[in-house]
Each structure stands twice: as C-alpha cells, then as structure tokens.
Design an enzyme around this catalytic site. Structure first.
Site, PDB file in Angstrom:
ATOM      1  N   TYR A  15     -34.441  -3.525 -19.297  1.00  9.78           N
ATOM      2  CA  TYR A  15     -34.919  -2.801 -20.473  1.00  9.78           C
ATOM      3  C   TYR A  15     -36.417  -3.013 -20.712  1.00  9.78           C
ATOM      4  O   TYR A  15     -37.203  -2.076 -20.658  1.00  9.78           O
ATOM      5  CB  TYR A  15     -34.113  -3.216 -21.718  1.00  9.78           C
ATOM      6  CG  TYR A  15     -32.656  -2.867 -21.619  1.00  9.78           C
ATOM      7  CD1 TYR A  15     -32.236  -1.542 -21.592  1.00  9.78           C
ATOM      8  CD2 TYR A  15     -31.678  -3.855 -21.530  1.00  9.78           C
ATOM      9  CE1 TYR A  15     -30.896  -1.202 -21.494  1.00  9.78           C
ATOM     10  CE2 TYR A  15     -30.336  -3.535 -21.434  1.00  9.78           C
ATOM     11  CZ  TYR A  15     -29.950  -2.211 -21.413  1.00  9.78           C
ATOM     12  OH  TYR A  15     -28.629  -1.885 -21.302  1.00  9.78           O
ATOM     13  N   HIS A  70     -31.909   0.615 -26.765  1.00  8.98           N
ATOM     14  CA  HIS A  70     -30.834  -0.105 -26.092  1.00  8.98           C
ATOM     15  C   HIS A  70     -31.110  -1.594 -25.872  1.00  8.98           C
ATOM     16  O   HIS A  70     -30.179  -2.367 -25.632  1.00  8.98           O
ATOM     17  CB  HIS A  70     -30.580   0.565 -24.737  1.00  8.98           C
ATOM     18  CG  HIS A  70     -29.152   0.508 -24.294  1.00  8.98           C
ATOM     19  ND1 HIS A  70     -28.327  -0.565 -24.544  1.00  8.98           N
ATOM     20  CD2 HIS A  70     -28.401   1.403 -23.608  1.00  8.98           C
ATOM     21  CE1 HIS A  70     -27.135  -0.327 -24.029  1.00  8.98           C
ATOM     22  NE2 HIS A  70     -27.145   0.859 -23.462  1.00  8.98           N
ATOM     23  N   LYS A 125      -0.636   7.172 -22.960  1.00 11.94           N
ATOM     24  CA  LYS A 125      -0.049   5.866 -23.259  1.00 11.94           C
ATOM     25  C   LYS A 125       1.470   5.916 -23.283  1.00 11.94           C
ATOM     26  O   LYS A 125       2.128   4.915 -23.000  1.00 11.94           O
ATOM     27  CB  LYS A 125      -0.586   5.359 -24.598  1.00 11.94           C
ATOM     28  CG  LYS A 125      -2.057   4.967 -24.562  1.00 11.94           C
ATOM     29  CD  LYS A 125      -2.612   4.715 -25.932  1.00 11.94           C
ATOM     30  CE  LYS A 125      -1.997   3.477 -26.563  1.00 11.94           C
ATOM     31  NZ  LYS A 125      -2.623   3.179 -27.873  1.00 11.94           N
ATOM     32  N   SER A 184      -3.053   3.420 -18.805  1.00 10.89           N
ATOM     33  CA  SER A 184      -4.251   3.183 -19.592  1.00 10.89           C
ATOM     34  C   SER A 184      -5.030   4.485 -19.729  1.00 10.89           C
ATOM     35  O   SER A 184      -5.402   5.099 -18.726  1.00 10.89           O
ATOM     36  CB  SER A 184      -5.131   2.133 -18.907  1.00 10.89           C
ATOM     37  OG  SER A 184      -6.465   2.204 -19.370  1.00 10.89           O
ATOM     38  N   TYR A 196     -19.873   4.302 -12.002  1.00  8.47           N
ATOM     39  CA  TYR A 196     -20.153   3.139 -12.853  1.00  8.47           C
ATOM     40  C   TYR A 196     -19.427   3.312 -14.182  1.00  8.47           C
ATOM     41  O   TYR A 196     -19.464   4.369 -14.800  1.00  8.47           O
ATOM     42  CB  TYR A 196     -21.660   3.057 -13.085  1.00  8.47           C
ATOM     43  CG  TYR A 196     -22.139   2.017 -14.078  1.00  8.47           C
ATOM     44  CD1 TYR A 196     -22.837   0.897 -13.645  1.00  8.47           C
ATOM     45  CD2 TYR A 196     -21.955   2.169 -15.450  1.00  8.47           C
ATOM     46  CE1 TYR A 196     -23.327  -0.052 -14.547  1.00  8.47           C
ATOM     47  CE2 TYR A 196     -22.424   1.235 -16.360  1.00  8.47           C
ATOM     48  CZ  TYR A 196     -23.104   0.128 -15.910  1.00  8.47           C
ATOM     49  OH  TYR A 196     -23.578  -0.803 -16.806  1.00  8.47           O
ATOM     50  N   THR A 255     -23.002  -6.615 -20.844  1.00  9.48           N
ATOM     51  CA  THR A 255     -22.076  -5.759 -20.106  1.00  9.48           C
ATOM     52  C   THR A 255     -22.000  -6.162 -18.640  1.00  9.48           C
ATOM     53  O   THR A 255     -22.892  -6.806 -18.102  1.00  9.48           O
ATOM     54  CB  THR A 255     -22.503  -4.276 -20.169  1.00  9.48           C
ATOM     55  OG1 THR A 255     -23.772  -4.131 -19.514  1.00  9.48           O
ATOM     56  CG2 THR A 255     -22.607  -3.800 -21.605  1.00  9.48           C
ATOM     57  N   SER A 293     -19.047   5.788 -19.672  1.00  2.35           N
ATOM     58  CA  SER A 293     -18.731   4.809 -20.703  1.00  2.35           C
ATOM     59  C   SER A 293     -17.785   5.446 -21.705  1.00  2.35           C
ATOM     60  O   SER A 293     -17.746   6.670 -21.838  1.00  2.35           O
ATOM     61  CB  SER A 293     -20.005   4.319 -21.398  1.00  2.35           C
ATOM     62  OG  SER A 293     -19.713   3.279 -22.315  1.00  2.35           O
ATOM     63  N   GLN A 294     -17.056   4.600 -22.410  1.00  2.00           N
ATOM     64  CA  GLN A 294     -16.128   5.061 -23.430  1.00  2.00           C
ATOM     65  C   GLN A 294     -16.581   4.577 -24.805  1.00  2.00           C
ATOM     66  O   GLN A 294     -16.929   3.410 -24.971  1.00  2.00           O
ATOM     67  CB  GLN A 294     -14.715   4.521 -23.158  1.00  2.00           C
ATOM     68  CG  GLN A 294     -13.729   4.856 -24.246  1.00  2.00           C
ATOM     69  CD  GLN A 294     -12.381   4.178 -24.096  1.00  2.00           C
ATOM     70  OE1 GLN A 294     -11.525   4.312 -24.949  1.00  2.00           O
ATOM     71  NE2 GLN A 294     -12.168   3.431 -23.024  1.00  2.00           N
TER      72      GLN A 294
END
Length: 771
Positions: free
Chosen positions: A243, A473, A556, A561, A585, A598, A687-688
């Site tokens: 970063y 970030h 589910k 998952s 990723y 992370t 990402s979630q």
C-alpha cells in the site's frame, strides 16, 4: 434452448442471462436437453417466492437420485522428485452425488469485548507493536467458520444495551506463524498444477525443489528469526510494501467503495436529512468504539482481532516520495466538500455529545443553499499518482494558511462529499453508475474534484439517491466500513433516529476553509491530474447487477458453502469466455492473529479444472457433473480453512521476498519462474462482502487482462460488481457478468436435477426458517 434453472418462465424473468449466449449454449447442450413443464409468467417482485413454491410441487414428479457407483480414479500426474510429495489429485471414488444438508462448521459466537481506541493525538499509525513468543497454531479446520475476508455478520449493536465486564483487547489472539517452507511449497505446487502439462510441470517441480534446498532455506531462517521478534511479522511489511510504497493512483487501483441501498430523495431536504442521519450514525458507531461496546466475534475457540475498527476514523494517508505515511487524530469534526469547497463542521459539543440530526441537517442545508461558486479543483490532486501528488503537496503547503487548511482536512474524522446530481441514461445501469461515482467521481467535469482520496473514510451522497463510502485501503480492510454501513442502514429505517435528544450547544461554529496562493506551478500539476483522472474514468468498465434466480438459501440447503459455490461459478464463466482456467484470487481474513489482515485463497485447482471441463462437456453425465462440483467445493473449503489459519501460500512467499530485500540478497530465480509468475498474475481478483441490505462493494481489476469481482450473497439473490479495463477487446466486464449469470443458472439447474424432491423441500424449508 434448455430452460435455465427450473423452467422456461425463469428465462423470461432473467432474459439478460441468456440473451448473448443462446447460440453457444445451444451447441454445448444439444445432446443433453430435457423436457420441462411450462409454467405461466410470474410478477417480478414475487419471483423468488414463486420459485420456491414451484420447487415444492414440481420436484414431486422426481424420485431422489440413487447413489452412483464409484467412478474410475483419474490417472495420477507425473511423480515429483524427492523430497516433495506429488500434488494432490481429484479422487472421485466414494463420492455420493446426493447433496446432503449438513452443518459444515460451528457458528461464530459473540462476546461483548473490544479493544481500546487509538491515541487521541496525531501520531504515526503502528499496526503491530506487541512482541511475544511465536506459537504454533493448532490445525483445527472444523473449528473455524469458513468465510472470505469481508464476510460480515449482520449484528445490530444497541448503544444502551447492558454489556458484560469489558477487557481492553480480545483474548487468545495468536502470533502469526512462520510455516515450514516444505509445507508451503507443497501447497504451491498443488496450486499451479492445473496450469501446466506434465513435462512443463516437472520443470516447475525441479525449480521449486532447488529453491527449497538452496536460497529458500536461507531466507526461511531469516523469516523465522523475524517471526520471533514480532507478534505479527507480516502486517507492517504488507501494509508498507503493498500500500504505502504503491506509486499508482489510489483511485480504482487501490481504494474500494461500498454502496448504500438506493435512497429516494424527493427534494433537497431529504438529501441533507439522509446525510445528517449517516453522519450521526457514524459518530454513534465511533462512540461505541471509544467505549468498548463493539462485540468481539469468535471463530471456534479463538477471538477475532478488532483493531482495524479503530483505524478508520481520523486517519489519513499523507503523500511522500517513494513511501507514504499514515497518521491518525481523534478530532471532533468532519469536513464537508461541496462544489469543490471545503467546510469544517463540528459534530460534537464541549461535553462530547453528538449534535442531533436536526442540527446537522440545518448546517448541511446552509452549505448546500449557499451561493458560493465552484472552488479550485484541489481534490483532483489526490487522484494522481502518489509521487506527483507528493510534489504538488509540497507546493500547496508553502503558505501558512494552506498548511492550516491541509491539517484541518487531514485531522477530520472523515469527509462528506455532497455531489452534483448525475443522470442515469440507460435503464438498469443505476448500480454501475453508483459504483463509478463512488470509485472515481465521473471525471473532473463531474464530481472527481469533490473528493479527498487520502482520507480513510469518505462518505459520498448524490441528490439522485446514490450514496456510499470510498475507503482508503492502507489502514484497514473493507470490513469495518461495511459494518458501519450495516449499522447506519439498520438504524436510519427509524424516522425518529437521532431526533430523540435535545439540541446541544455548538462551541465551534461551522466555517469554510479556503486554499490561497495557488500559483502557476500548481496549475501544471492540476492539468496533469485532470488528464489522469480522465484516463481512469474512460478506461474502466463497471458492471453491477443482481442475479435474482436464487441465493445462498438454496445453496446452503444442499450442504454447500455459498462462497465456494460462487467461486466455482466465477471460474466456469471465465473458462467459457476465454477457454482457459483463470488464476483466481480470493481474500481470507487473518483476524485470529494479532493485527491480522488478509491471506490469499488460490481458488483455482485440479478439482476446479475438472469441474469446468465436466460442465462444458456435452458427454458428461449428471452424476459426473455433480461429483465434480462437490469435489471442487470441498477442495476450496479446505484451502479457505488453511488460509484463515495462516497456512496458505502467498503471504509466506511474500515474507521470503521481503527477507531478500531487507538483507540485500539477490531475488532467487524461483520468483521469476513461469509457475510463480502465472499463478500470481491473478486474472480474477475476487472478494465477498455479505450484508442483508441491497448494497455491494466494488474495486478495480488487478491487471489489464483480468477482472475485479465482488459479490454479496443474500438469501434469495446475489449482487455482483464486476470491473475490467478497456485496454483489451477480449476482456469485458459486461460479457463476464453475463457469463456468471449463465454459469449460476446452469449450476442451479444441476442442483435441482441431482437432488430431485429433496432440493425443493430443503430450499423451501430454508426459506420458511428465515421468516
């Protein structure tokens, strides 16, 4: 064409899913068509309810699918030279194709503990300062809740609720481990296996073994020594390298955004009232932080670190040549940016009470209705490359007045951008336009000048009802900002929220801030910033959409998952578009460790390759497809658990590279090998962010030949935010979004066909259980 998911009427509800793929899918599935009962059309607002009711009746015509006979074991890959064991291959034997409903992992429990806030004075932000002996993390995958980095629990925090006795920091936070190098390289070889044929893979094995036996072992010893000095050897190095030393623009390249649900502003009063509610809610959330009222989550027997929550308020990233710095101040005001002008707005009185919403609204209304002309485009400079902004920063701060103005902006709790209204010219593109406004502002002639990208938290509100956060970030991952959004959105539903307190006396009146002494040298930097933001806005493509056919409830109900299921859909979509498996990723949090950030989940695997090949084969049977899906999901779950325990690949290899840098050791050839380069050039950066609200997170892609993809799996739908650069014709976020919709539709159909009656019953029971 084969009906998507459960019937032809579903296609009529999601026509965009198949519009651009009808020809290719007809060729792929011509030998596998099945007769499906036709049903009458259903209203859009009741689609999901109708789907589950339809499941219940339609599934009765099927019998549960019997267990298959064991499939033949695939041929093993070429044997690896000692001492590394050969990579794991997919085992189909003994797999049952019925998707049983099961509890994969224990739920996270909540304890009412939290960390203390950071110091109230301005100071460099140190992420990991505790030193304790390194300890080996016990490998207990089944005790860990499997979730990706930004997966959230919807928790309503009651400010007046009674709490248990508090402690200063979560208990049981672990020291970040240095995993044995042989284990990491074994997992590394597993992760690159699907990208190489046998002969090429043997070469990668030989290079990996040479690295292990020579330079890798030396760097490992240095890393183990560093690991004994700090509770977390990774976080400070990661923040600095990835970063603070990043020299590209923060805009799109680094800073993500988080969107609120669309608001309905009838007039300017509604516009400023909503903004006042959000400001009040953010300040209330900060009060909870300051008073240790934020709950500590647990993952199995381990507490999760909450330190990132304390690093989003009052934090700024200051531009410096080569490497930026982070500073934080516990102030009592926010900065309002309107029409490129800056205003200081106190939000607390002398006793530390938050101004009520009516007071905040009235002050915002005065700013919006003022006749002040557009100010200079100083905010544009924060979009530029970091070295350019650092040079312009020095020029801007030559005068004492500008130094004071800059300090006032940087020390604020957060900034609030009151934007000019933008039009949505194409129906259905509201979310995509919102993502663009939050990420970059639309250009210097729209709202990009109305930003300060260095601030960790920027609240952005548009009169057209669009609102959200832009997040710098470096100090924190998106989870704290997403939690704040959930907290605020849950509370502002109450029309009386923030109005139950009496007006408080304001000891420091709001007032504008003016930059002065802007010379021609600064105009040169502003010209460069205008050109750069124009390039960013014109070259980024954003596609945000909702997949309405089903959500995590159905997934589910079959013991799968949702996150792993969606990860497989992303790979299937990419494979169909580009005829290759992507290096994919996904971020996993490391919050069981002190100051954890992370780790990378390498989602691509032999198992996912088998899955996408099976799904695209016209000769594959239903049993083979469901077995491939189950195997790929299981493997991804295993990798997720390892990543969350600090036992994945990428952060360990990053640490070895840092040891070479810190000790002036030439970088080993291993890091230039074809396997390492291929597997770290992530073509899908995913990402979630899970929230029950109709919101989403968006960020830019990692490279010009790939995509950024964030998703919010809700009970009965999934929201996706896809990004790509327009530099290569074959890479298109819109086409990738359509491919994702089609992949999810086909995988939903697969569940239905495999499970028969049980899918309908389980899905319906899942929905009923949520009422």
């Amino acid at each position: 064409m084969r009906a998507v998911f459960v019937g032809e009427s579903i296609i009529s509800k999601c026509p965009s899913i198949v519009r651009n793929y009808s020809q290719s899918k007809s060729n792929e599935t011509s030998n596998n068509q099945k007769a499906v009962t036709k049903v009458p059309p259903v209203g859009k607002n009741r689609l999901i309810k109708w789907v589950f009711n339809y499941f219940k009746t339609w599934g009765e015509q099927f019998e549960p699918m019997p267990s298959p006979t064991p499939a033949a074991t695939p041929a093993a890959p070429a044997a690896a030279p000692a001492p590394l064991a050969p990579p794991r291959r997919t085992e189909a034997e003994g797999k049952c194709c019925e998707l049983q409903q099961k509890q994969l992992v224990p739920k996270i429990t909540i304890r009412n503990h939290s960390t203390n806030p950071t110091s109230c004075s301005t100071h460099p932000l140190h992420i990991a300062d505790a030193v304790c002996p390194i300890q080996k993390l016990e490998t207990t995958p089944n005790s860990l809740e499997v979730q990706s980095q930004n997966s959230l629990l919807a928790v309503k925090i009651e400010p007046e609720a009674e709490t248990l006795p508090l402690q200063q920091v979560p208990m049981n936070l672990l020291t970040y481990p240095v995993v044995p190098l042989e284990e990491t390289l074994h997992r590394y070889l597993n992760s690159i296996r699907p990208f190489f044929k046998d002969e090429a893979f043997l070469k990668q094995q030989e290079q990996t073994i040479d690295f292990l036996n020579n330079m890798g072992g030396e760097l490992q010893k240095l890393l183990e020594k560093a690991g004994k000095k700090d509770a977390n050897w990774l976080s400070d190095r990661w923040i600095t390298a990835k970063y603070l030393r990043h020299r590209g623009p923060l805009t799109v390249f680094s800073s993500p955004c988080i969107a609120f649900p669309k608001q309905d502003f009838r007039n300017v009063i509604d516009f400023v009232h909503f903004t006042a509610q959000v400001i009040y809610g953010m300040c209330e959330f900060k009060n909870l932080l300051d008073n240790d009222r934020i709950p500590v989550y647990r993952m199995g027997k381990f507490d999760l670190d909450n330190s990132q929550y304390h690093q989003v308020f009052g934090t700024v990233r200051k531009p410096k040549r080569s490497c930026d710095i982070l500073e934080q101040c516990n102030s009592d005001y926010v900065i309002i940016i309107h029409n490129n002008n800056f205003h200081k707005l106190p939000v607390y009185n002398a006793e530390g009470r938050i101004l009520n919403i009516n007071q905040l609204r009235n002050e915002l209304l005065k700013i919006v209705q003022s006749c002040q002309s557009k100010g200079p485009e100083i905010g544009l400079l924060t979009h530029d490359t970091r070295d350019s902004w650092a040079d312009a920063y020095e020029i801007l701060c030559r005068g004492e007045n500008n130094i004071n103005v800059m300090q006032c902006i940087e020390q604020s709790l957060f900034t609030v951008s009151l934007d000019e209204s933008v039009m949505v010219h194409q129906k259905g593109q509201e979310r995509s336009v919102l993502a663009g406004q939050l990420l970059h502002g639309g250009g210097f002639n729209v709202n990009s000048s109305n930003r300060w990208m260095d601030k960790t938290l920027q609240l952005i509100v548009n009169p057209n009802g669009m609102a959200g956060f832009c997040l710098e970030h470096a100090p924190a991952d998106p989870q704290p900002a997403a939690t704040i959004m959930d907290f605020v959105q849950t509370n502002i539903i109450n029309p009386e929220y923030g109005n139950d307190s009496c007006p408080v006396e304001i000891f420091d009146k709001p007032h504008p801030l003016y930059f002065t002494e802007l010379d021609e040298t600064l105009d040169l930097w502003l010209g460069a910033a205008r050109r750069n933001i124009s390039k960013i806005c014109s070259r980024i493509r954003l596609e945000v959409f909702k997949f309405p056919c089903y959500g995590k409830c159905l997934i589910k109900s079959q013991g799968l998952s949702p996150d792993s299921f969606i990860q497989m859909a992303l790979q299937l979509a990419f494979y169909r578009l580009h005829k290759e498996l992507p290096a994919q990723y996904e971020s996993a949090h490391l919050r069981i460790f002190k100051s954890g950030r992370t780790e990378t989940i390498r989602s691509s695997s032999n198992e996912s390759l088998d899955f996408v090949c099976t799904m695209t084969s016209v000769n594959a049977s239903l049993r083979e497809r469901i077995l491939a899906l189950q195997s790929a999901v299981d493997w991804h779950q295993e990798q997720t658990k390892l990543a969350m325990q600090g036992q994945a690949v990428d952060r360990h290899l990053f640490g070895l590279k840092q040891m070479a840098r810190e000790h002036a050791i030439p970088l080993p050839e291993f890091f230039c090998s074809q396997g390492y380069v291929k597997s770290t050039n992530f073509q899908v950066l995913s990402s979630q962010v899970a929230t029950p609200h109709d919101g989403f997170m968006s960020f830019g892609p990692l490279s010009s030949d790939g995509y950024g993809c964030c998703y919010n799996p809700r009970e009965n739908d999934i929201i996706f935010a896809i990004s790509s650069w327009k530099l290569k014709p074959k890479i298109c976020a819109t086409r990738y979004g359509k491919a994702i919709e089609l992949a999810l539709a086909d995988m939903g159909q697969l569940l239905l066909e495999a499970g028969g009656r049980s899918v309908a019953q389980n899905a319906f029971a899942c929905k009923e259980g949520k009422k």
